[in-house]
Design a protein around this motif. Structure first.
Motif, short mmCIF file in Angstrom:
data_model
loop_
_atom_site.label_atom_id
_atom_site.label_comp_id
_atom_site.label_asym_id
_atom_site.label_seq_id
_atom_site.Cartn_x
_atom_site.Cartn_y
_atom_site.Cartn_z
N THR A 110 0.89 -1.17 0.02
CA THR A 110 -0.06 0.09 0.20
C THR A 110 0.86 1.10 0.02
OG1 THR A 110 -1.83 -1.12 1.29
CG2 THR A 110 -1.90 1.24 1.24
N SER A 111 1.91 1.14 0.85
CA SER A 111 2.65 2.34 0.89
C SER A 111 3.54 2.76 -0.53
CB SER A 111 3.80 2.11 1.90
OG SER A 111 3.28 2.02 3.34
N LEU A 112 4.02 1.63 -1.14
CA LEU A 112 4.58 1.83 -2.36
C LEU A 112 3.70 2.44 -3.43
CD1 LEU A 112 6.94 -1.42 -2.48
CD2 LEU A 112 7.65 1.19 -2.47
N SER A 113 2.44 1.77 -3.30
CA SER A 113 1.20 2.08 -4.29
C SER A 113 1.04 3.87 -4.21
CB SER A 113 0.09 1.33 -4.07
OG SER A 113 0.37 -0.12 -4.29
N GLN A 114 0.80 4.24 -2.96
CA GLN A 114 0.53 5.54 -2.47
C GLN A 114 1.82 6.32 -2.92
OE1 GLN A 114 -0.30 5.32 1.49
NE2 GLN A 114 -2.47 4.90 1.39
N GLY A 115 2.82 6.00 -2.91
CA GLY A 115 4.20 6.64 -3.27
C GLY A 115 3.92 7.04 -4.95
N ILE A 116 3.70 5.97 -5.67
CA ILE A 116 3.54 6.01 -6.98
C ILE A 116 2.53 7.07 -7.42
CG2 ILE A 116 2.98 4.90 -9.03
CD1 ILE A 116 4.52 2.35 -7.97
N VAL A 117 1.38 7.05 -6.67
CA VAL A 117 0.18 7.91 -6.87
C VAL A 117 0.61 9.58 -6.52
CG1 VAL A 117 -2.11 8.78 -6.29
CG2 VAL A 117 -1.55 6.23 -6.74
N GLY A 118 1.49 9.57 -5.55
CA GLY A 118 1.92 10.83 -4.95
C GLY A 118 2.92 11.32 -6.20
N ASN A 121 -6.39 18.68 -12.42
CA ASN A 121 -6.15 18.21 -11.21
C ASN A 121 -7.40 17.48 -10.19
OD1 ASN A 121 -3.29 18.79 -10.16
ND2 ASN A 121 -3.69 20.30 -11.08
N THR A 122 -8.60 17.82 -10.73
CA THR A 122 -9.90 17.60 -10.28
C THR A 122 -9.92 16.07 -10.75
OG1 THR A 122 -10.75 19.58 -10.16
CG2 THR A 122 -12.10 17.73 -9.88
N TYR A 123 -9.63 16.07 -12.07
CA TYR A 123 -9.64 14.60 -12.52
C TYR A 123 -8.50 13.55 -12.06
CZ TYR A 123 -12.63 15.60 -16.80
OH TYR A 123 -13.46 16.01 -17.57
N LEU A 124 -7.60 14.22 -11.96
CA LEU A 124 -6.34 13.19 -11.20
C LEU A 124 -6.79 13.19 -9.76
CD1 LEU A 124 -3.52 12.07 -11.73
CD2 LEU A 124 -2.57 14.16 -10.73
N SER A 125 -7.26 13.94 -8.96
CA SER A 125 -7.78 13.53 -7.58
C SER A 125 -9.14 12.61 -7.50
CB SER A 125 -8.29 14.94 -7.06
OG SER A 125 -9.63 15.27 -7.52
N LEU A 126 -9.73 12.70 -8.54
CA LEU A 126 -10.72 11.39 -8.67
C LEU A 126 -10.30 10.11 -8.86
CD1 LEU A 126 -13.57 13.27 -10.92
CD2 LEU A 126 -13.52 12.84 -8.37
N LEU A 127 -8.84 10.10 -9.62
CA LEU A 127 -8.25 9.12 -9.79
C LEU A 127 -7.46 8.38 -8.75
CD1 LEU A 127 -6.94 9.78 -13.61
CD2 LEU A 127 -8.64 8.31 -12.94
N ILE A 128 -7.30 9.30 -7.72
CA ILE A 128 -6.13 8.83 -6.88
C ILE A 128 -6.74 7.63 -6.06
CG2 ILE A 128 -5.20 9.42 -4.60
CD1 ILE A 128 -4.61 12.16 -5.65
N THR A 129 -7.85 7.75 -5.48
CA THR A 129 -8.58 6.55 -4.80
C THR A 129 -8.97 5.35 -5.44
OG1 THR A 129 -9.83 8.16 -3.35
CG2 THR A 129 -10.71 5.90 -3.15
N PRO A 130 -9.21 5.30 -6.80
CA PRO A 130 -9.52 4.12 -7.44
C PRO A 130 -7.95 3.39 -7.88
CG PRO A 130 -10.03 5.85 -8.91
CD PRO A 130 -10.14 6.52 -7.44
N ILE A 131 -7.10 4.20 -8.01
CA ILE A 131 -5.85 3.63 -8.38
C ILE A 131 -5.02 3.25 -7.17
CG2 ILE A 131 -3.41 4.41 -8.79
CD1 ILE A 131 -4.42 6.31 -10.98
#
Length: 600
Positions: A245-253, A281-291
């Motif tokens: 999960t941490s690595l995934s969040q790092g990639i998303v960040g 950035n709104t599109y990207l913020s919508l993508l963060i949770t599903p990614i």
């Protein structure tokens, strides 16, 4: 044999329901993707000072419509998909229980109860999560990511979109690297839960023995070791999931950082407008949770694969005892039993439990079986009930091989009182009327009277409506046996079997029950197993088993005249009974002497 996964089978059976739920969820996601466009219009209007009051009201109305629509369709889709997860859970538990009902007795002797409970609880819960979270989040990710990326690339800037999304394929690589570990640790966790559950179940069942032998500390030590082992394997799984999960969040960040930096540069160069930047950035913020959820779904799928394999291993295990192919539908049988040259040994046993058994038990007659422990008495009964499969052409009922008789018909035609009493945690009335046929209260009371347990029951506060504790521990051993006898007498079957069913009752009660049973024996074929000669001496024929062989047979008097094993057993029991009565006779004589002295 199941070739597809459990979820795929369930999805195929309920595909239209899944499609409907998916459609509702997809509509809510499409409405969510309207918001970035509205923000773009609002931001550009403010920047250009071109927005009017009417325009603001229009945008506000669209925000309200999209928000309300998203709420309605997302809630409806969520409820519908979550409902399907509960249907999967229900169907899976029903399939497991139904399959276990078909399995032979030996299957349960070779299984830990804790493992079976882990299948029905933990493994099924994981499969439910596959639908409740896995399917829901997968649909959300596919729809949002696909459409959002298309909108970002086509309406804002293709180069910026490609650069920002460049780190995201790393999620696939990380998921691949963690896949094997997650699945292995998930399997270990489920096995540890099974071991722990078995330990608790064994402790609860044998609590009296543990306390009698002062084994509390030893049992606590074993439980602590297994509990610590459970914690350790869970730690491994948690570490793996946390790192993933941490690595995934790092990639998303990293993607988000690229969006801020590169997007700001493009705004300053007037390549894109400020509204495009906000929308992007709104599109990207919508993508963060599903990614991020993709990583969770991948981990869940690995756990689900382990649970799926364990459940399928159970469901694909064929029962050894089932109706033979081509069995003719027989609705009823009478009580003529014939056994020819029966020899049988258990799996993995080198010694025969029964050897060359030949018997004829005409309808309405009684057979008694005696012999020391391990001589094969209960084995013979288990074969008659087909709890184990006898060899072909060895046991016949109505001149028909019992393996050619449907199991339901066979077992419906036999009432059985097992050696080990088992009562359910329900009322005494429901325990007696356990047979699926409907019964009236007078019939239940009559059966209890025949088993000489009626007065014991009526002395209880709730009488026949008394709810028993687990395994009937509210009653004494003798009362439990008599309730089990009443349950057998209730069943209108042509054959009735008693497997040492009077061992816990006193001689007076035994005599009364036997008088009742003798009247029952006139209309039923009766088989009685007992260590007490007094219990079986009135049977039409008696056999003595020794090391799986019939060594003596005849009536009570004929066996006494043979001066063999049967007579020795009778003499031993007579002597023992006499010794048991001596203290009572001594007390009786002393009471008589005391009364005489008082008179004088």
């Amino acid at each position: 044999m199941r070739n597809r996964s459990i979820f795929r089978e369930h999805f195929y059976l309920h595909k239209w329901s899944y499609f409907f739920g998916t459609g509702l969820l997809a509509i809510s996601l499409l409405l969510q993707l309207v918001v970035p466009g509205l923000l773009k219009e609002f931001t550009d209007g403010l920047q250009n000072d071109s927005i009017t009051a009417a325009g603001l009201w229009k945008l506000a109305l669209w925000f309200i419509i999209t928000g309300f629509g998203t709420f309605v369709f997302r809630s409806s889709g969520r409820i519908y998909i979550f409902k399907m997860s509960r249907i999967l859970e229900r169907d899976l538990r029903t399939s497991l229980f139904s399959h276990w009902e078909q399995m032979q007795t030996n299957y349960f002797h070779n299984q830990r109860i804790g493992n079976l409970m882990a299948h029905a609880v933990n493994d099924v819960n994981i499969m439910r999560q596959i639908v409740m979270q896995g399917y829901f989040q997968t649909v959300e990710a596919v729809v949002l990511i696909t459409i959002a990326i298309f909108m970002m690339a086509s309406t804002i800037n293709l180069s910026l979109t490609l650069l920002v999304l460049l780190p995201l394929p790393g999620l696939t690589y990380i998921a691949y690297r963690f896949r094997a570990k997650t699945q292995a640790y998930s399997l270990q966790v489920q096995e540890a839960i099974g071991v722990l559950t078995s330990r608790v179940q064994e402790f609860c069942s044998g609590i009296g023995v543990f306390k009698t032998y002062v084994q509390e500390e030893e049992q606590l030590k074993k439980f602590t070791e297994e509990n610590d082992s459970n914690v350790e394997v869970n730690k491994h799984l948690i570490r793996t999931n946390s790192l993933f999960t941490s690595l995934s969040q790092g990639i998303v960040g990293l993607s988000y950082l690229l969006s801020i930096v590169l997007g700001s540069i493009l705004v300053m160069r007037n390549t894109i407008s400020l509204g495009d930047f906000v929308a992007f950035n709104t599109y990207l913020s919508l993508l963060i949770t599903p990614i991020e959820n993709i990583g969770k779904v991948i981990n869940l799928l690995q756990q689900g694969k382990a649970a799926d394999n364990r459940i399928r291993d159970v469901l694909t295990t064929e029962p050894e005892i089932q109706d033979e192919e081509g069995v003719r539908p027989i609705t009823s049988i009478t009580g003529d039993i014939e056994i020819k040259n029966l020899s049988f040994k258990y799996d993995k046993s080198k010694r025969y439990a029964l050897q060359n058994i030949n018997l004829s038990i005409p309808k309405g007659t009684s057979l008694a079986i005696v012999g020391k422990i391990g001589s094969g008495k209960s084995t013979l009964v288990n074969l008659l009930l087909r709890l184990y499969n006898p060899p072909k052409n060895t046991i016949f009922i109505n001149h028909q091989d019992i393996r050619d008789i449907p199991l339901k018909t066979l077992r419906t035609s036999i009432a059985y009182v097992p050696q080990e009493n088992f009562l359910f945690s329900t009322t005494i009335k429901e325990n007696i009327a356990f047979d699926p046929n409907p019964y009236e209260d007078p019939q239940i009371f009559h059966a209890a009277t025949q088993a000489h347990v009626y007065h014991d029951i009526t002395e209880l506060p709730q009488k026949f409506d008394t709810v028993l504790m687990e395994k009937g521990l509210s009653l004494s051993g003798g009362q439990q046996q008599r309730v089990c006898i009443a349950r057998a007498l209730m069943k209108p079957s042509p054959i009735i079997i008693f497997d040492d069913s009077l061992s816990a009752v006193d001689s007076k009660t035994e005599t009364g029950i036997l008088q009742t049973l003798r009247s029952e024996m006139k209309s039923r074929t009766t088989i009685m197993i007992s260590h007490r000669i007094s219990t079986i001496q009135h049977a039409d024929q008696i056999i003595v088993l020794n090391e799986g062989k019939i060594v003596e047979r005849g009536t009570h008097q004929e066996l006494i005249n043979k001066n063999g094993i049967y007579k020795k057993m009778l003499e031993q029991q007579t002597t023992q009974h006499s010794l048991e009565l001596q203290p009572l006779r001594y007390i009786h004589r002393q009471n008589i002497l005391i009364k005489r002295r008082r008179r004088t």
